[in-house]
Design an enzyme around this catalytic site. Structure first.
Site, PDB file in Angstrom:
ATOM      1  N   ILE A  21       0.865  -1.181   0.000  1.00 54.79           N
ATOM      2  CA  ILE A  21       0.000   0.000   0.000  1.00 54.79           C
ATOM      3  C   ILE A  21       0.898   1.226   0.000  1.00 54.79           C
ATOM      4  O   ILE A  21       1.845   1.321   0.785  1.00 54.79           O
ATOM      5  CB  ILE A  21      -0.987   0.004   1.195  1.00 54.79           C
ATOM      6  CG1 ILE A  21      -1.936   1.207   1.080  1.00 54.79           C
ATOM      7  CG2 ILE A  21      -0.276  -0.047   2.534  1.00 54.79           C
ATOM      8  CD1 ILE A  21      -3.163   1.107   1.980  1.00 54.79           C
TER       9      ILE A  21
ATOM     10  N   SER B 107       2.581  11.580   7.441  1.00 50.78           N
ATOM     11  CA  SER B 107       1.339  11.462   8.204  1.00 50.78           C
ATOM     12  C   SER B 107       0.240  12.387   7.675  1.00 50.78           C
ATOM     13  O   SER B 107      -0.933  12.162   7.925  1.00 50.78           O
ATOM     14  CB  SER B 107       1.611  11.781   9.678  1.00 50.78           C
ATOM     15  OG  SER B 107       2.529  10.847  10.222  1.00 50.78           O
TER      16      SER B 107
ATOM     17  N   GLY C  62      29.201  -5.847  26.094  1.00 54.48           N
ATOM     18  CA  GLY C  62      29.787  -5.645  24.772  1.00 54.48           C
ATOM     19  C   GLY C  62      29.265  -6.608  23.735  1.00 54.48           C
ATOM     20  O   GLY C  62      29.157  -6.269  22.547  1.00 54.48           O
TER      21      GLY C  62
ATOM     22  N   GLU D 139       3.739  10.474  17.736  1.00 50.21           N
ATOM     23  CA  GLU D 139       3.239  11.828  18.012  1.00 50.21           C
ATOM     24  C   GLU D 139       1.839  12.016  17.433  1.00 50.21           C
ATOM     25  O   GLU D 139       0.967  12.641  18.046  1.00 50.21           O
ATOM     26  CB  GLU D 139       4.206  12.878  17.424  1.00 50.21           C
ATOM     27  CG  GLU D 139       5.552  12.973  18.133  1.00 50.21           C
ATOM     28  CD  GLU D 139       6.478  11.786  17.855  1.00 50.21           C
ATOM     29  OE1 GLU D 139       7.382  11.524  18.674  1.00 50.21           O
ATOM     30  OE2 GLU D 139       6.295  11.117  16.806  1.00 50.21           O
TER      31      GLU D 139
ATOM     32  N   GLN E 277      -6.932  -1.317  12.388  1.00 52.84           N
ATOM     33  CA  GLN E 277      -6.353  -2.657  12.372  1.00 52.84           C
ATOM     34  C   GLN E 277      -4.855  -2.606  12.087  1.00 52.84           C
ATOM     35  O   GLN E 277      -4.083  -3.374  12.669  1.00 52.84           O
ATOM     36  CB  GLN E 277      -7.050  -3.536  11.334  1.00 52.84           C
ATOM     37  CG  GLN E 277      -6.511  -4.966  11.299  1.00 52.84           C
ATOM     38  CD  GLN E 277      -7.491  -5.958  10.716  1.00 52.84           C
ATOM     39  OE1 GLN E 277      -8.584  -6.129  11.232  1.00 52.84           O
ATOM     40  NE2 GLN E 277      -7.104  -6.633   9.650  1.00 52.84           N
ATOM     41  N   GLU E 278      -4.439  -1.702  11.205  1.00 49.52           N
ATOM     42  CA  GLU E 278      -3.012  -1.580  10.890  1.00 49.52           C
ATOM     43  C   GLU E 278      -2.210  -1.258  12.149  1.00 49.52           C
ATOM     44  O   GLU E 278      -1.165  -1.861  12.417  1.00 49.52           O
ATOM     45  CB  GLU E 278      -2.788  -0.500   9.835  1.00 49.52           C
ATOM     46  CG  GLU E 278      -1.318  -0.301   9.495  1.00 49.52           C
ATOM     47  CD  GLU E 278      -1.090   0.692   8.360  1.00 49.52           C
ATOM     48  OE1 GLU E 278       0.079   1.019   8.100  1.00 49.52           O
ATOM     49  OE2 GLU E 278      -2.082   1.140   7.740  1.00 49.52           O
TER      50      GLU E 278
ATOM     51  N   GLN F 114      22.144  -3.421  27.036  1.00 48.95           N
ATOM     52  CA  GLN F 114      23.044  -3.061  28.127  1.00 48.95           C
ATOM     53  C   GLN F 114      23.379  -4.289  28.979  1.00 48.95           C
ATOM     54  O   GLN F 114      24.533  -4.482  29.385  1.00 48.95           O
ATOM     55  CB  GLN F 114      22.391  -1.979  28.991  1.00 48.95           C
ATOM     56  CG  GLN F 114      23.284  -1.410  30.089  1.00 48.95           C
ATOM     57  CD  GLN F 114      24.361  -0.485  29.533  1.00 48.95           C
ATOM     58  OE1 GLN F 114      24.246   0.008  28.410  1.00 48.95           O
ATOM     59  NE2 GLN F 114      25.414  -0.258  30.305  1.00 48.95           N
TER      60      GLN F 114
END
Length: 382
Positions: free
Chosen positions: A124, A133, A343, A370, A244-245, A339
């Site tokens: 899509i 957006s 390493g 947002e 739904q997405e 963390q």
């Protein structure tokens, strides 16, 4: 193996079958797919052969006529293997439902069987270089010319962009519409259509095996019969399906969090420092307890949300909450788990490194977090 209270025996059997299939056909090849930056089309056809593509589609079109719970199971088990399999969820639970809900009988007969078999792969195309957006301000246009639309424009960040055979393209069909969103339509553009070209496969920070690309339309001649739904009703359709997405994205984030906690638990029990397992240190225990608590809260919220969504309730606010909170939580958990790996967590050979780079984009796509907060605020009357 049942995860939810609404799972019945047949759902549990389906989950076991899918997991067994993925352990044989996906897990051993996943690392190579990441290196190749592509999941082979042959895997899609295998999924189709096994009934793992679009199981919700009605039997008359070749589907199994199953409920959304099966889609949930497929999405979760795919995510458990790796986030780069997200394109399967997009095909099953996001793009194909537009055809089911708004397509004509002829469109369903023409497209759904191929989507179920894996012969067709859908995408899509909403996002553009200058419009993410803000869908009302897309610039891709489709001008009616006899029994065709002439499409011009560009799309970017398109999941399944390279592999796709059928792309549902969001276009402007009425340039003078006020407000602007009332001039948007959905057109299915098929691979090979003159004027339609796929751009480069985008090189992303994560989701390396998931093909994401740019798409170009230059005087692209699309049959008017490929209009999905009514002309200029596209924005309404998008708003109806985005619930739904975003739920699918929230589900994937939840599974990623669970997977990261599980792998970190195993690691800290086996890794020693100062003569004892890392898991014996209070700081490690507190971090793991905090993550486990957030994960349990997320799972309980999702379970109720899935049930409400399946019951046809308007859960836009709750889905927006789940999408932003669970993806942000997964980002935080990825950092905490890396963390705790020390390493080694920064090494590509450890799965946590892949999770760490794969998860951030979930807070961006399907509407940024947002935007989710803006939706919630508006629906709270703020």
């Amino acid at each position: 193996m049942a995860r939810y209270r609404f799972e019945e025996e047949e759902h549990t059997m389906f989950r076991k079958s899918l997991r067994k299939f993925l352990e044989k056909e996906a897990v051993p090849h996943y690392e190579q797919w990441e290196k190749d930056r592509l999941i082979p089309k042959s895997f899609w056809r295998q999924l189709g052969d096994m009934g793992f593509l679009c199981p919700q589609v009605e039997e008359q079109y070749g589907g199994l006529g199953l409920d959304f719970r099966y889609g949930v199971i497929i999405g979760e088990e795919m995510e458990r293997v790796g986030a780069s399999l997200t394109g399967v969820g997009l095909h099953n639970d996001i793009t194909v439902p537009y055809i089911e809900a708004y397509g004509t009988e002829q469109q369903k007969q023409d497209w759904l069987p191929g989507c179920i078999s894996g012969e067709y792969i859908t995408a899509i195309a909403m996002t553009e270089p200058g419009a993410g957006s803000d869908l009302a301000n897309i610039s891709a246009t489709a001008v009616k010319d006899g029994d065709h639309y002439i499409v011009n424009g560009q799309k970017t960040f398109i999941t399944n962009g390279i592999n796709s055979t059928h792309v549902l393209v969001v276009v402007k069909t009425d340039l003078k519409a006020e407000p602007k969103h009332k001039g948007i339509s959905l057109l299915m553009v098929e691979e090979g259509t003159p004027g339609f070209t796929k751009g480069r496969k985008l090189d992303k920070v994560g989701l390396h095996a998931q093909d994401t690309s740019e798409l170009y339309f230059e005087d692209c001649k699309v049959p008017a019969a490929n209009l999905v739904g009514e002309e200029n009703k596209g924005f309404t359709y998008l708003m109806e399906k985005l619930q739904q997405e975003r739920l699918v994205v929230a589900l994937a984030a939840q599974i990623a969090s669970e997977d990261m906690l599980e792998m970190t638990m195993d690691y800290v029990k086996s890794r020693k420092a100062f003569g004892k397992p890392i898991s014996a240190f209070q700081n490690t225990q507190f971090k793991l307890v905090e993550m486990a608590t957030e994960i349990e809260l997320g799972k309980a919220f999702l379970e109720s949300l899935i049930e409400e969504h399946m019951a046809g309730k308007d859960v836009v606010s709750k889905v927006s909450m789940a999408k932003y909170w669970l993806t942000d939580t997964a980002k935080k958990i990825s950092g905490e788990c890396m963390q705790l790996h020390g390493g080694y967590g920064y090494m590509e050979e450890y799965k946590i490194a892949r999770r760490y780079r794969d998860i951030p984009v979930a807070a961006i796509y399907a509407g940024s977090n947002e935007i989710m907060k803006t939706i919630i605020a508006k629906r709270m009357g703020l």
